[in-house]
Design a protein around this motif. Structure first.
Motif, PDB file in Angstrom:
ATOM      1  N   GLN A 121       0.862   1.015  -4.387  1.00  0.00           N
ATOM      2  CA  GLN A 121       1.891   1.852  -5.004  1.00  0.00           C
ATOM      3  C   GLN A 121       2.223   1.427  -6.423  1.00  0.00           C
ATOM      4  O   GLN A 121       2.292   2.259  -7.330  1.00  0.00           O
ATOM      5  CB  GLN A 121       3.161   1.840  -4.150  1.00  0.00           C
ATOM      6  CG  GLN A 121       4.274   2.681  -4.737  1.00  0.00           C
ATOM      7  CD  GLN A 121       5.477   2.761  -3.817  1.00  0.00           C
ATOM      8  OE1 GLN A 121       5.325   2.852  -2.617  1.00  0.00           O
ATOM      9  NE2 GLN A 121       6.668   2.728  -4.389  1.00  0.00           N
TER      10      GLN A 121
ATOM     11  N   SER B 233     -11.939   9.709  -8.125  1.00  0.00           N
ATOM     12  CA  SER B 233     -11.949   9.206  -6.747  1.00  0.00           C
ATOM     13  C   SER B 233     -13.279   9.495  -6.071  1.00  0.00           C
ATOM     14  O   SER B 233     -13.676   8.796  -5.142  1.00  0.00           O
ATOM     15  CB  SER B 233     -10.796   9.777  -5.933  1.00  0.00           C
ATOM     16  OG  SER B 233     -11.019  11.139  -5.630  1.00  0.00           O
TER      17      SER B 233
ATOM     18  N   SER C 283      -2.903   7.882  -5.434  1.00  0.00           N
ATOM     19  CA  SER C 283      -2.976   6.950  -4.310  1.00  0.00           C
ATOM     20  C   SER C 283      -4.363   6.903  -3.695  1.00  0.00           C
ATOM     21  O   SER C 283      -4.720   5.928  -3.044  1.00  0.00           O
ATOM     22  CB  SER C 283      -1.933   7.301  -3.253  1.00  0.00           C
ATOM     23  OG  SER C 283      -2.288   8.469  -2.544  1.00  0.00           O
ATOM     24  N   VAL C 284      -5.160   7.942  -3.916  1.00  0.00           N
ATOM     25  CA  VAL C 284      -6.548   7.933  -3.438  1.00  0.00           C
ATOM     26  C   VAL C 284      -7.383   6.997  -4.309  1.00  0.00           C
ATOM     27  O   VAL C 284      -8.227   6.257  -3.817  1.00  0.00           O
ATOM     28  CB  VAL C 284      -7.135   9.362  -3.439  1.00  0.00           C
ATOM     29  CG1 VAL C 284      -8.603   9.351  -3.043  1.00  0.00           C
ATOM     30  CG2 VAL C 284      -6.327  10.267  -2.513  1.00  0.00           C
TER      31      VAL C 284
ATOM     32  N   PRO D 267      -4.703   2.725  -4.007  1.00  0.00           N
ATOM     33  CA  PRO D 267      -3.786   2.748  -2.861  1.00  0.00           C
ATOM     34  C   PRO D 267      -2.538   1.873  -3.017  1.00  0.00           C
ATOM     35  O   PRO D 267      -1.574   2.073  -2.291  1.00  0.00           O
ATOM     36  CB  PRO D 267      -4.641   2.253  -1.694  1.00  0.00           C
ATOM     37  CG  PRO D 267      -6.050   2.341  -2.147  1.00  0.00           C
ATOM     38  CD  PRO D 267      -6.028   2.268  -3.639  1.00  0.00           C
TER      39      PRO D 267
ATOM     40  N   ALA E  89       0.856  -1.177   0.000  1.00  0.00           N
ATOM     41  CA  ALA E  89       0.000   0.000   0.000  1.00  0.00           C
ATOM     42  C   ALA E  89       0.897   1.234   0.000  1.00  0.00           C
ATOM     43  O   ALA E  89       1.996   1.226   0.562  1.00  0.00           O
ATOM     44  CB  ALA E  89      -0.915  -0.007   1.212  1.00  0.00           C
TER      45      ALA E  89
END
Length: 123
Positions: free
Chosen positions: A78, A118, A72-73, A76, A3
C-alpha cells in the motif's frame, strides 16, 4: 509495510451511513489536504464539508480509488502503491505523475498505463 487489501481500504474510506466515499478518508489515505481533493475534483473547498455527496466530488474520489486499485496490481504494498501514484513521473505522459493525470481528468489513461505495465509492457 502492509499489503494492499482493497476491501479493507474501501471500508476505511467509506462515509458511514451512506454509499459514498469520505473525502477526508481518501485525503488521509493519499496523504493529501482537503484542498488538494477539492482541486482534483474541480469543486470549491467548502463543497467537501457542505455537499460531500455531490457527483463531481464523488466521481473524483472514485477515480482516485480506481487508480489505487490498478496500482495495487503493479505494487501490492500500500505505501509503495501510494508513492507510485503521487510521485513517480511517467515518461509516456510527459513525466506527469498518475495523480496529476487524475487531476486532469485522465483517469482512464492512468489506469490503462498501470494495466499495461502490470502485463509486462514498460513504456
Amino acid at each position: 509495510m502492509a499489503a494492499l487489501a482493497l476491501p479493507d481500504v474501501l471500508e476505511a474510506v467509506h462515509q458511514p451511513g451512506t454509499s459514498d466515499l469520505s473525502a477526508t478518508g481518501v485525503a488521509d489515505l493519499f496523504g493529501l489536504q482537503l484542498q488538494d481533493i477539492a482541486t482534483i475534483a474541480s469543486v470549491h473547498r467548502n463543497t467537501i464539508r457542505t455537499h460531500p455527496n455531490t457527483p463531481k466530488l464523488q466521481g473524483a474520489l472514485r477515480d482516485l480509488m480506481r487508480v489505487l486499485s490498478a496500482a495495487s496490481v503493479v505494487q501490492p504494498n500500500q505505501e509503495r502503491a501510494l508513492f507510485l501514484i503521487k510521485n513517480a513521473p511517467v515518461p509516456a505522459f510527459r513525466h506527469k505523475t498518475l495523480l496529476q493525470l487524475v487531476a486532469e481528468g485522465r483517469t482512464d489513461d492512468a489506469v490503462d498505463y498501470l494495466d499495461s505495465i502490470s502485463s509486462g509492457y514498460v513504456g
